[in-house]
Design an enzyme around this catalytic site. Structure first.
Site, mmCIF file in Angstrom:
data_model
loop_
_atom_site.group_PDB
_atom_site.id
_atom_site.type_symbol
_atom_site.label_atom_id
_atom_site.label_comp_id
_atom_site.label_asym_id
_atom_site.label_seq_id
_atom_site.Cartn_x
_atom_site.Cartn_y
_atom_site.Cartn_z
ATOM 1 N N TYR A 43 0.795 -1.197 0.053
ATOM 2 C CA TYR A 43 -0.067 0.045 0.135
ATOM 3 C C TYR A 43 0.781 1.363 0.033
ATOM 4 C CZ TYR A 43 -2.413 3.661 2.374
ATOM 5 O OH TYR A 43 -2.790 5.079 2.762
ATOM 6 N N TYR A 75 -10.222 -2.228 6.733
ATOM 7 C CA TYR A 75 -10.123 -2.101 8.257
ATOM 8 C C TYR A 75 -11.272 -2.914 8.821
ATOM 9 C CZ TYR A 75 -7.903 2.428 8.346
ATOM 10 O OH TYR A 75 -7.104 3.672 8.398
ATOM 11 N N HIS A 89 -9.452 9.455 10.618
ATOM 12 C CA HIS A 89 -8.649 9.398 9.536
ATOM 13 C C HIS A 89 -8.296 10.758 9.109
ATOM 14 C CE1 HIS A 89 -6.617 8.563 5.804
ATOM 15 N NE2 HIS A 89 -6.231 7.145 6.563
ATOM 16 N N GLY A 90 -7.109 11.108 8.390
ATOM 17 C CA GLY A 90 -7.241 12.310 7.863
ATOM 18 C C GLY A 90 -8.040 12.585 6.600
ATOM 19 N N THR A 122 -3.064 17.696 7.636
ATOM 20 C CA THR A 122 -1.973 18.599 7.589
ATOM 21 C C THR A 122 -0.850 18.307 6.496
ATOM 22 O OG1 THR A 122 -2.201 18.782 9.988
ATOM 23 C CG2 THR A 122 -0.282 19.890 9.236
ATOM 24 N N ASP A 204 19.589 -6.508 -29.356
ATOM 25 C CA ASP A 204 19.680 -7.158 -27.984
ATOM 26 C C ASP A 204 20.905 -8.124 -28.081
ATOM 27 O OD1 ASP A 204 19.288 -8.064 -25.384
ATOM 28 O OD2 ASP A 204 17.596 -9.361 -25.855
HETATM 29 C C1 SPV Z 1 15.154 -9.482 -21.290
HETATM 30 O O1 SPV Z 1 14.300 -8.677 -20.882
HETATM 31 O O2 SPV Z 1 15.822 -8.626 -21.853
HETATM 32 C C2 SPV Z 1 15.290 -10.599 -21.217
HETATM 33 C C3 SPV Z 1 14.104 -11.660 -21.252
HETATM 34 O O3 SPV Z 1 16.232 -11.180 -21.034
HETATM 35 S S1 SPV Z 1 13.954 -12.211 -22.806
HETATM 36 O O4 SPV Z 1 13.739 -11.001 -23.671
HETATM 37 O O5 SPV Z 1 12.555 -12.751 -22.533
HETATM 38 O O6 SPV Z 1 15.056 -12.885 -23.079
HETATM 39 MG MG MG Z 2 17.866 -9.850 -21.825
#
Ligand code: SPV
Ligand code: MG
Length: 431
Positions: A43, A75, A89-90, A122, A204
């Site tokens: 929370y 609650y 409660h505020g 406050t 990547d």
């Molecule tokens: C990433 O988020 O870069 C990962 C997970 O390594 S995956 O893309 O599924 O490989």
């Molecule tokens: Mg990755």
């Protein structure tokens, strides 16, 4: 004397709290509920004081007659037990997700004839300053680093969302929803290699070097307090990995995940469509051991990621590797899969859990996305990573806006789908 109840979910008592307690004490004998750790995390902010310390901090105040633990943010349970004449409660909870708590209190009080009293909240310069200080304290590397391990003790499953810059960090930090009769938010952030690369328009393939990754980490850290899990790809050579672990630990990263591939790394979701090579168990174990030897705190975690299912090497290979990586010192195991159903991940979890009851398992349900957190947790998964959803949601929205402007030669048509200009300037608070 009438019975008065109020609940505190704070690590620090400021003028606002004292004023509220004084108003409560004028009505009768005051009992203060102190919100439990798991509910604080869901929370509010992560508690910097233990439950006992928070209770003691309130017990010593002159207006307070008794202190109890309030287990849930709603609650009704505690009110049914204590039956106070008044809940105090505020006044600051009539809007937003907190209004559901207010409604829960009003419904419960109506059942037995209690009354809600809401003194004005406050929020002066002093209270605001304390609020910022608390946030800044949580954001410091020393305070942030160990919080992933603490979360593992507090919550059944650590809910982790992908972030790749300050803005997505803010979304991870601030998004709170009302859900299942409570409030909920993310626990931790994943800095994905895929999304860190994509946001720079690069593939990547471990092209983004550590300096650039650290730039992203710093950007995120500047505006958030939640712990960071870094996708470290293959981690490079064992020697480089050891140095880099130390750097990342020092700046306050909580955990790194390294995958057992070697050579030209490609994204796992390509699977066997592209050439990808898994490292030997011996080499990868050495890398983990080198990282563990390099780290300087007990808090930092090195999680070994197994690519056997991605590369179709089978469950036995995954289990053999997991066992070896644990022996090498891995603090957790991430099992990755690109299957449409969770079956192979569940089979792995059940078999691994039988032998290693306490080693955290990490799952990334990108392709097998029908599984819920509760189902993953039932099979022993302790960290779930939503690895790319913020990037994937932003891209079509941005492309759609660009197309609309090009098509209509004006921005009017897309405007109603956009964040209002007045909201974008309010999104970011000024210190
Ligand atoms: C990433 O988020 O870069 C990962 C997970 O390594 S995956 O893309 O599924 O490989
Ligand atoms: Mg990755």
């Amino acid at each position: 004397m009438k019975k008065v109840y109020t609940c505190f979910c704070t690590d620090i008592i400021h003028e606002g709290h004292r004023k509220l307690l004084q108003a409560a004490a004028e009505l009768g004998t005051v009992t203060v509920g102190v919100l439990s750790d798991p509910e604080m995390v869901r929370y509010n902010r992560f508690p910097t004081k233990s439950l006992e310390e928070r209770m003691e901090m309130i017990r010593v105040l002159p207006e307070v007659a008794g202190v109890v633990v309030q287990e849930r943010i709603m609650y009704d349970e505690i009110l049914d037990q204590l039956r106070p004449d008044y809940v105090v409660h505020g006044s600051n909870w009539a809007q937003g997700p907190e209004s559901s708590i207010r409604k829960n209190v009003l419904d419960c009080l109506a059942r037995y004839g209690g009354e809600l009293v809401e003194p004005p909240y406050t929020y002066n310069a002093e209270v605001r300053k304390i609020d910022w200080q608390m946030r800044e304290q949580l954001a410091m590397p020393e305070a942030r680093r160990g919080r992933l391990r603490r979360l593992l003790d507090i919550v059944p499953i650590v809910k982790t969302i992908e972030v790749h810059n300050g803005l997505t960090g803010l979304i991870a930090e601030k998004t709170v929803v009302e859900n299942d009769g409570g409030l909920d938010q993310f626990d931790a952030m994943w800095i994905s290699s895929l999304c860190d690369s994509t946001s720079r328009g690069k593939p990547d393939i471990e092209l983004i070097d550590l300096s650039d990754r650290i730039q992203t980490i710093n950007e995120v850290m500047d505006v958030t307090t939640k712990p960071i899990i870094l996708d470290m790809d293959t981690g490079g050579t064992a020697e480089h990995f050891a140095y880099n672990v130390r750097t990342l630990e020092r700046i306050g990263v909580s955990a790194v995940i390294v995958e057992d591939k070697t050579g030209a790394k490609r994204n796992s979701l390509f699977g066997t469509e592209v050439a990808q090579t898994q490292d030997t168990i011996e080499n990868f174990s050495e890398k983990i051991a080198a990282g563990k030897a390099a780290q300087r705190t007990e808090e930092f975690m090195i999680i070994a990621r197994i690519e056997s299912l991605i590369l179709e090497k089978g469950l036995d290979d995954a289990l053999e590797r997991a066992a070896a990586y644990v022996v090498a010192g891995a603090d957790g195991i991430m099992i990755h899969s690109r299957a449409k159903t969770p079956d192979e991940v569940i089979a792995f979890c059940d078999m691994f859990r039988a032998k290693h009851p306490n080693v955290p398992i990490v799952a990334v349900p990108s392709s097998y996305n029908t599984i819920t957190e509760a189902e993953l947790a039932a099979h022993g998964v302790r960290i779930v990573i939503y690895a790319n959803q913020l990037t994937r949601s932003a891209f079509p929205a941005m492309e759609n806006a660009a197309r609309s402007i090009l098509t209509h030669h004006r921005a009017h048509e897309i405007d109603e789908q956009l964040l209002p200009i007045k909201d974008i300037i309010r999104l970011i608070e000024v210190m």
